[in-house]
Enzyme design. Structure first.
Site, PDB file in Angstrom:
ATOM      1  N   GLU A  85      58.112   3.505 -70.013  1.00 48.54           N
ATOM      2  CA  GLU A  85      59.268   2.747 -69.524  1.00 48.54           C
ATOM      3  C   GLU A  85      59.782   1.794 -70.604  1.00 48.54           C
ATOM      4  OE1 GLU A  85      58.617   2.452 -64.722  1.00 48.54           O
ATOM      5  OE2 GLU A  85      57.456   1.097 -65.997  1.00 48.54           O
ATOM      6  N   GLU A 105      59.810  -2.901 -70.360  1.00 49.65           N
ATOM      7  CA  GLU A 105      59.306  -2.057 -69.268  1.00 49.65           C
ATOM      8  C   GLU A 105      60.196  -2.200 -68.037  1.00 49.65           C
ATOM      9  OE1 GLU A 105      55.412  -2.017 -66.318  1.00 49.65           O
ATOM     10  OE2 GLU A 105      55.352  -3.150 -68.190  1.00 49.65           O
ATOM     11  N   ASP A 164      62.476   0.854 -66.592  1.00 44.90           N
ATOM     12  CA  ASP A 164      62.300   1.287 -65.210  1.00 44.90           C
ATOM     13  C   ASP A 164      63.658   1.426 -64.516  1.00 44.90           C
ATOM     14  OD1 ASP A 164      60.768   1.639 -62.629  1.00 44.90           O
ATOM     15  OD2 ASP A 164      61.794  -0.226 -62.170  1.00 44.90           O
ATOM     16  N   ASN A 176      53.632   2.364 -68.436  1.00 41.41           N
ATOM     17  CA  ASN A 176      54.325   1.134 -68.841  1.00 41.41           C
ATOM     18  C   ASN A 176      54.971   1.307 -70.215  1.00 41.41           C
ATOM     19  OD1 ASN A 176      53.304   0.045 -66.499  1.00 41.41           O
ATOM     20  ND2 ASN A 176      51.668  -1.094 -67.499  1.00 41.41           N
TER      21      ASN A 176
END
Length: 249
Positions: free
Chosen positions: A137, A65, A69, A134
């Site tokens: 990502e 994650e 990101d 989440n």
């Protein structure tokens, strides 16, 4: 540098046997054939599974994650940099924030129904709303580890940029009503306060009740499952009540 190169280099493992439902559905979602299915299985492993590698390190989607990101932010930043040559740093930062907002990422994760692949020891009803974003990502992070930046960038353009990034519409999109209300109050030199008050709701799940006062007068009330959500909901109601004045700021 050698360590980072080892971590982020493109996998050379052959594709797994095609036939598993996860592999087949994943391939359809990605639009390409994954090489190392282990990255993607990790992207959908919840921390409650308590899985670890042979060194005792946790195996779940949280590190992916973080990586996803960063990849998402960089691809969106590059797109905005190229598409809006007149935009200054502040403008580009604000536009990127709108595109990668938690609300938008959750929407993307829900649209792809990523939660259907989650491996967890807790019921899905106990997942927070943000799990959708989440997972999205984490999936991007898995793509990066599996196929490298080029595939990662292409996936983001197909799933995020092309269907959702409209510069004109984004300019008018509100990320946070609370920020708008606070900014307006500060410019108008008005006092404001978000206060939790007694909530007599009968729901089994805990709720927070918030009242927003401006210059000592209650202008909005709201309830939600978190204090942050209740404050945002109250701010939205206040915004529409004072919309004409706020838009003249």
């Amino acid at each position: 540098m050698g360590f980072l190169k080892k971590i982020f280099s493109k996998s050379s493992r052959p594709a797994p046997q095609q036939g598993g439902i996860f592999f087949t559905e994943l391939e359809t979602t990605l639009g390409f054939t994954p090489l190392n299915i282990a990255h993607y299985k990790r992207a959908f492993t919840h921390r409650s599974s308590n899985k670890t590698d042979d060194k005792g390190n946790p195996l779940n989607y949280e590190r992916l994650e973080f990586l996803g990101d960063a990849m998402l932010g960089s691809v969106i930043a590059a797109h905005l940099f190229n598409e809006v040559p007149a935009g200054d740093e502040g403008y580009l930062t604000k536009m990127r924030s709108k595109i990668v907002s938690r609300e938008h990422l959750n929407e993307l994760g829900r649209d792809l129904n990523l939660i259907k692949w989650v491996e967890s020891k807790v019921s899905a009803q106990h997942f927070g709303e943000n799990i959708h974003g989440n997972l999205f990502e984490a999936l991007i992070g898995a793509i990066y580890l599996d196929r490298g930046f080029e595939y990662c960038e292409k996936f983001i353009h197909q799933k995020v940029v092309e269907p959702y990034v409209d510069i004109a519409k984004l300019e008018g999109k509100v990320i946070s009503y609370k920020s708008l209300v606070i900014e307006w109050c500060q410019k108008q030199k008005k006092s404001f306060n978000y206060e939790v008050y007694e909530d007599n709701g009968k729901e089994g799940q805990k709720h927070f009740a918030i009242k927003l006062t401006i210059d000592g007068r209650i202008v909005a009330r709201a309830r939600a499952t978190s204090k942050k959500k209740a404050e945002e909901k109250a701010s939205q109601r206040a915004f529409f009540a004072f919309q004409e004045k706020i838009n003249k700021k």
